[in-house]
Write a protein that holds these residues in place. Structure first.
Motif, PDB file in Angstrom:
ATOM      1  N   ARG A 277     -11.784  -4.670   9.604  1.00 42.80           N
ATOM      2  CA  ARG A 277     -10.821  -3.343   9.426  1.00 42.80           C
ATOM      3  C   ARG A 277     -10.751  -3.085   8.055  1.00 42.80           C
ATOM      4  NH1 ARG A 277      -5.383  -4.193   8.611  1.00 42.80           N
ATOM      5  NH2 ARG A 277      -4.714  -6.392   8.542  1.00 42.80           N
ATOM      6  N   VAL A 278     -10.273  -1.847   7.719  1.00 39.75           N
ATOM      7  CA  VAL A 278     -10.177  -1.122   6.616  1.00 39.75           C
ATOM      8  C   VAL A 278      -8.697  -0.694   6.428  1.00 39.75           C
ATOM      9  CG1 VAL A 278     -10.682   0.773   5.110  1.00 39.75           C
ATOM     10  CG2 VAL A 278     -12.592  -0.712   6.264  1.00 39.75           C
ATOM     11  N   HIS A 279      -8.270  -0.952   5.375  1.00 41.95           N
ATOM     12  CA  HIS A 279      -6.900  -0.417   5.150  1.00 41.95           C
ATOM     13  C   HIS A 279      -7.164   0.516   3.727  1.00 41.95           C
ATOM     14  CE1 HIS A 279      -2.456  -0.172   4.526  1.00 41.95           C
ATOM     15  NE2 HIS A 279      -2.756  -0.593   3.229  1.00 41.95           N
ATOM     16  N   THR A 280      -6.760   1.663   3.569  1.00 41.09           N
ATOM     17  CA  THR A 280      -6.842   2.559   2.845  1.00 41.09           C
ATOM     18  C   THR A 280      -5.695   3.241   2.236  1.00 41.09           C
ATOM     19  OG1 THR A 280      -8.968   3.571   3.854  1.00 41.09           O
ATOM     20  CG2 THR A 280      -7.965   4.886   2.127  1.00 41.09           C
ATOM     21  N   THR A 281      -5.570   3.158   0.612  1.00 42.86           N
ATOM     22  CA  THR A 281      -4.349   3.589   0.044  1.00 42.86           C
ATOM     23  C   THR A 281      -5.079   4.633  -0.997  1.00 42.86           C
ATOM     24  OG1 THR A 281      -4.314   1.936  -1.720  1.00 42.86           O
ATOM     25  CG2 THR A 281      -2.984   1.504   0.228  1.00 42.86           C
ATOM     26  N   LYS A 282      -4.268   5.254  -1.762  1.00 43.77           N
ATOM     27  CA  LYS A 282      -4.453   6.033  -2.827  1.00 43.77           C
ATOM     28  C   LYS A 282      -5.301   5.363  -4.064  1.00 43.77           C
ATOM     29  CE  LYS A 282      -0.285   6.477  -5.684  1.00 43.77           C
ATOM     30  NZ  LYS A 282       0.632   7.612  -5.919  1.00 43.77           N
TER      31      LYS A 282
END
Length: 162
Positions: free
Chosen positions: A75-80
């Motif tokens: 899975r992927v976790h995206t933040t700035k």
């Protein structure tokens, strides 16, 4: 300065094959830097792998490429700040997109502690292309002395941004 040839080989051998492949497919514009290198050389267990580059869009594409290559449990976790690829029983891989770097010297200068001022990359796409490295001048001395020396990098600093 560069990593010693033995340390460079040691770090490259500890990179997962899929990360070595991404570096080989994107020579001289994709870097592994910071804590992974420090931990490998210090004999510690790395907590993640930080991947840097010059183009946030390319980093996003490469994060998705890695997710697809690693399969359905990934899975992927995206933040700035980053896109983190998370696969069970594997080190997380963070594609740092908030701060981008055209070369290893710029990347190394951005690290906040001397013991993180190290980067590796592939010089070309050929299977025999050279692996290259660069370190800050205090990297080995402070790593050996187990000293945290702050470098006062010239970048936007904020809690959780480093």
């Amino acid at each position: 300065m560069d990593l010693t040839p033995n340390d460079l080989r040691f770090v490259v051998q500890r990179l997962p094959k899929d990360i070595r492949a991404l570096l080989s497919e994107n020579p001289s514009c994709l870097f592994v830097g910071g804590g992974f290198i420090r931990a490998c050389i210090a004999g510690e267990t790395p907590s993640d792998i930080d991947v840097f580059g010059s183009d946030p869009a390319l980093l996003a594409v490469l994060a998705e490429t890695l997710r697809l290559r690693r399969g359905p449990d990934t899975r992927v976790h995206t933040t700035k700040n980053a896109i983190t690829v998370i696969t069970p029983n594997r080190l997380p891989v963070q594609f740092i997109r908030r701060w981008t770097f055209p070369d290893a010297a710029s990347l190394i200068a951005s690290f906040d502690f001397t013991v993180c001022q190290a980067a590796i990359w592939r010089a070309g796409k050929a299977t025999n292309a050279e692996w290259r490295s660069a370190t800050g001048s205090g990297f080995y001395v402070d790593l050996a002395g187990r000293r945290l020396v702050y470098t006062s990098p010239m970048r936007e600093e904020e809690a959780g941004g480093s």
